[in-house]
Design an enzyme around this catalytic site. Structure first.
Site, PDB file in Angstrom:
ATOM      1  N   ASN A  91      26.005  39.066   6.971  1.00 52.17           N
ATOM      2  CA  ASN A  91      26.008  40.220   7.870  1.00 52.17           C
ATOM      3  C   ASN A  91      25.838  41.534   7.128  1.00 52.17           C
ATOM      4  O   ASN A  91      26.330  41.700   6.016  1.00 52.17           O
ATOM      5  CB  ASN A  91      27.297  40.249   8.689  1.00 52.17           C
ATOM      6  CG  ASN A  91      27.421  39.035   9.581  1.00 52.17           C
ATOM      7  OD1 ASN A  91      26.448  38.313   9.769  1.00 52.17           O
ATOM      8  ND2 ASN A  91      28.597  38.792  10.124  1.00 52.17           N
ATOM      9  N   HIS A 108      22.650  39.758   2.399  1.00 51.42           N
ATOM     10  CA  HIS A 108      21.488  40.417   3.005  1.00 51.42           C
ATOM     11  C   HIS A 108      21.609  41.937   3.061  1.00 51.42           C
ATOM     12  O   HIS A 108      20.886  42.578   3.820  1.00 51.42           O
ATOM     13  CB  HIS A 108      21.233  39.838   4.414  1.00 51.42           C
ATOM     14  CG  HIS A 108      20.814  38.396   4.391  1.00 51.42           C
ATOM     15  ND1 HIS A 108      20.920  37.552   5.471  1.00 51.42           N
ATOM     16  CD2 HIS A 108      20.290  37.642   3.390  1.00 51.42           C
ATOM     17  CE1 HIS A 108      20.480  36.349   5.145  1.00 51.42           C
ATOM     18  NE2 HIS A 108      20.094  36.375   3.887  1.00 51.42           N
ATOM     19  N   CYS A 140      14.529  62.396  -5.317  1.00 56.69           N
ATOM     20  CA  CYS A 140      13.108  62.509  -5.686  1.00 56.69           C
ATOM     21  C   CYS A 140      12.190  62.832  -4.512  1.00 56.69           C
ATOM     22  O   CYS A 140      10.985  63.037  -4.714  1.00 56.69           O
ATOM     23  CB  CYS A 140      12.631  61.222  -6.372  1.00 56.69           C
ATOM     24  SG  CYS A 140      12.488  59.825  -5.244  1.00 56.69           S
TER      25      CYS A 140
END
Ligand code: BJW
Length: 236
Positions: A91, A108, A140
């Site tokens: 999850n 994940h 950046c």
């Protein structure tokens, strides 16, 4: 008799009783959505704003949900078993963290961080909804991506290795609320079975695992997990 080490493997179903949508159930996240349009690197390259809209909507949904009794029972398991306990989750919703679980192997990724598309640097991001989509790297100026693992992407090697070691070692494995169709996550329960663990599956629907496990506990996780834990916690 509940034997340590204990491994808990969780999927979207553990958060269903908190109101978080699962993926493959009726009315789930994949219904009416093509996976290839939102959960692949190709989809993000094609249309980052569309992918971000989908993820930000999920972030907003999850932000309004709270952990349930199954997440809390998992915290009690960690409290009782300490370093003889491992939690591995597919999850990305952050509900285990919010329930109080301390050591979590997230296979994940997370909805609550972003990753720079230039150098992979991670940034915590708890605001939901995000003020602008797609969000921009504060360092950046390149685009940020969701810090999740899409289809066709590699899982973090160290995280998967630690999870596989825990599956080899575990004597009791609780598999809570996963359809078990996504690899390599689904290989963990099979590794545990091969190594002789006592595997218990909690799921209202039978899966490919159900016939292989020692105990299949039908029903909703928020009810079945705490109840199973109450019956078994002192049997150590
Ligand atoms: C309840 C309940 C209640 C309901 N209480 N329960 C080997 C064989 C075949 C294919 C592959 C393979 N190895 C790799 C692949 C390819 C692919 C894959 O697995 N494909 C299959 C689907 C066919 N895997 C990958 O691409 C992975 N990468 C990889 O392996 O890299 C190397 C490689 C690449 C390509 C080829 C070969 C090797 C990466 C996978 C990343 C998955 N990412 C997602 C999205 C994450 C970000 C996001 O959240 O958007 O992860 S997909 C989605 O599925 C998400 C979930 O974590 C994951 C699993 O879903 P889960 O949790 O099981 O949810 P559901 O909805 O499926 O099930 C819910 C369950 O709960 C149900 O059973 C209900 O009954 C139950 N339930 N209410 C308890 N109240």
């Amino acid at each position: 008799m509940l034997k340590a080490p204990i491994l808990v493997l969780t999927g979207a179903g553990i958060s269903a009783d908190s109101g978080v949508s699962t993926f493959r159930d009726a009315g789930g996240l994949w219904e009416g959505v093509r996976v290839e349009d939102v959960a692949t690197p190709e989809a993000f390259a094609r249309d980052p704003e569309k992918v971000w809209r989908w993820y930000d909507a999920r972030r907003v949904q999850v932000a309004s949900c709270v952990p349930n009794a199954a997440h809390r029972a998992v915290v009690e398991m960690e409290d009782q078993f300490g370093d003889q306990f491992t939690l591995v989750t597919q999850n990305v919703d952050g509900l285990h963290e919010r329930a109080g679980s301390r050591h979590i192997h997230r296979l994940h990724g997370s909805l609550w961080s972003t990753r720079c598309t230039r150098d992979g640097r991670r940034f915590p991001q708890t605001e939901a909804p995000l003020p602008t989509l797609p969000p921009i790297c504060p360092e950046c100026g390149e685009m940020l991506r969701p810090d999740v693992v899409w289809f066709g992407e590699l899982l973090d090697r160290a995280t998967m290795d630690a999870a596989a070691r825990a599956a080899e070692r575990a004597r009791t494995v609780l598999v809570i609320g996963t359809s078990g169709v996504v690899y390599p996550a689904a290989s963990l329960q099979l590794i545990a079975l091969e190594h002789g663990a006592h595997v218990v599956e909690f799921n209202p629907e039978r899966t490919a695992l159900s016939d292989l496990v020692a105990e299949y506990v039908p029903g909703r996780a928020a009810t079945t997990v705490p109840s199973w834990w109450q019956q078994n916690r002192s049997a150590t």
